[in-house]
Motif scaffolding. Structure first.
Motif, short mmCIF file in Angstrom:
data_model
loop_
_atom_site.label_atom_id
_atom_site.label_comp_id
_atom_site.label_asym_id
_atom_site.label_seq_id
_atom_site.Cartn_x
_atom_site.Cartn_y
_atom_site.Cartn_z
N VAL A 10 26.51 -15.05 -10.83
CA VAL A 10 27.83 -15.00 -11.48
C VAL A 10 28.91 -15.34 -10.46
CG1 VAL A 10 29.54 -13.45 -12.51
CG2 VAL A 10 27.17 -13.40 -13.32
N VAL A 18 30.66 -18.54 -11.96
CA VAL A 18 31.68 -18.15 -12.96
C VAL A 18 32.95 -17.74 -12.22
CG1 VAL A 18 32.23 -16.69 -14.94
CG2 VAL A 18 29.85 -17.37 -14.51
N SER A 37 36.55 -16.27 -11.04
CA SER A 37 37.24 -15.01 -11.32
C SER A 37 38.29 -15.24 -12.39
CB SER A 37 37.90 -14.49 -10.04
OG SER A 37 38.72 -13.39 -10.32
N ARG A 93 35.75 -11.88 -14.86
CA ARG A 93 35.37 -13.29 -14.82
C ARG A 93 36.17 -14.10 -15.84
NH1 ARG A 93 33.42 -14.25 -10.16
NH2 ARG A 93 34.35 -12.24 -9.65
N GLU A 94 36.30 -15.38 -15.57
CA GLU A 94 36.98 -16.28 -16.49
C GLU A 94 36.28 -16.32 -17.85
OE1 GLU A 94 37.04 -21.05 -16.82
OE2 GLU A 94 37.86 -20.30 -14.94
N CYS A 112 26.17 -15.62 -22.18
CA CYS A 112 27.43 -16.05 -21.57
C CYS A 112 28.39 -16.54 -22.65
CB CYS A 112 27.14 -17.18 -20.57
SG CYS A 112 28.59 -17.85 -19.74
N VAL A 137 30.83 -7.99 -8.40
CA VAL A 137 31.11 -8.28 -9.81
C VAL A 137 31.38 -6.97 -10.52
CG1 VAL A 137 30.23 -9.24 -11.98
CG2 VAL A 137 29.68 -10.36 -9.81
N THR A 150 30.69 -8.27 -17.87
CA THR A 150 31.66 -8.49 -16.78
C THR A 150 33.09 -8.24 -17.26
OG1 THR A 150 31.80 -10.86 -17.33
CG2 THR A 150 30.20 -10.21 -15.64
#
Length: 202
Positions: free
Chosen positions: A186, A190, A192, A160-161, A123, A142, A157
């Motif tokens: 996720v 986590v 968006s 995601r942020e 991550c 996702v 990803t």
């Protein structure tokens, strides 16, 4: 012509005792199997115990795997990504399908690993900019970009942020089937990163 008569003192030839022969034969037939059985039992008792055969892997038995820590890098993260990654790691499942979670050599607050060979979750990296939409997939809401390598597929990803990267060894087959439970975590941890990329729409 003189008549020849046998003397009463002369003995007749001995007759075979048929009854005695049958009894002896029957005794032999009974004794031989008993002797063989006793010998076999004695041999089994004296022989060393053979090791139990190893169970063969099946659909109901988990595949054997190493429990040694998996080597992973842990680059420094800014405060916000570090917070998001800690939330993700704290909620990841203990197993991904039949792969048990393993410890990592660095950054357990941003890295996780499963199974042997290790399926890894990292991550806090940078999201890629895919050149082709054919390599973009939506799994449990996702958006993932799939980069094929010689030994593994790397899924990252795109919506995601903070980016999440999952590396799936080729020995596990289709990579997308392994990110389904990870996708659920996720989504829950986590946020968006804004509008869904056009490559993931539809």
């Amino acid at each position: 012509m003189d008549e020849i008569t046998s003397s009463p003192d002369e003995k007749a030839p001995p007759r075979r005792d048929v009854t005695n022969r049958r009894a002896a034969l029957l005794a032999t037939l009974v004794a031989v199997p008993i002797t063989v059985a006793v010998a076999g039992f004695t041999f089994a008792k004296l022989a060393p115990d053979a090791p139990a055969p190893e169970p063969s892997p099946s659909a109901t038995t988990a595949r054997p795997q190493s429990t040694a820590p998996v080597e992973m890098a842990a680059p420094a993260l800014a405060e916000r990504p570090a917070t998001v990654c800690r939330a993700l790691m704290s909620q990841l499942p203990d197993t991904v399908r039949d792969l048990k979670q393993r410890s990592v050599t660095a950054g357990p607050e941003q890295n996780a690993a499963y199974g042997d060979p290790a399926l890894t979750v990292a991550c806090g990296g940078t999201e890629p900019a895919p050149a082709q939409t054919d390599d973009v997939w939506v799994v449990n809401k996702v958006c993932w970009y799939a980069a094929e390598g010689p030994d593994a597929t790397v899924l990252t990803t795109l919506d995601r942020e903070t980016a999440v990267q999952v590396t799936v060894p080729r020995t596990y087959g289709a990579a997308l089937q392994w990110v389904s439970p990870i996708s659920d975590t996720v989504i829950a941890t986590v946020p968006s990163g804004g509008p869904t990329p056009a490559s993931c729409a539809g």
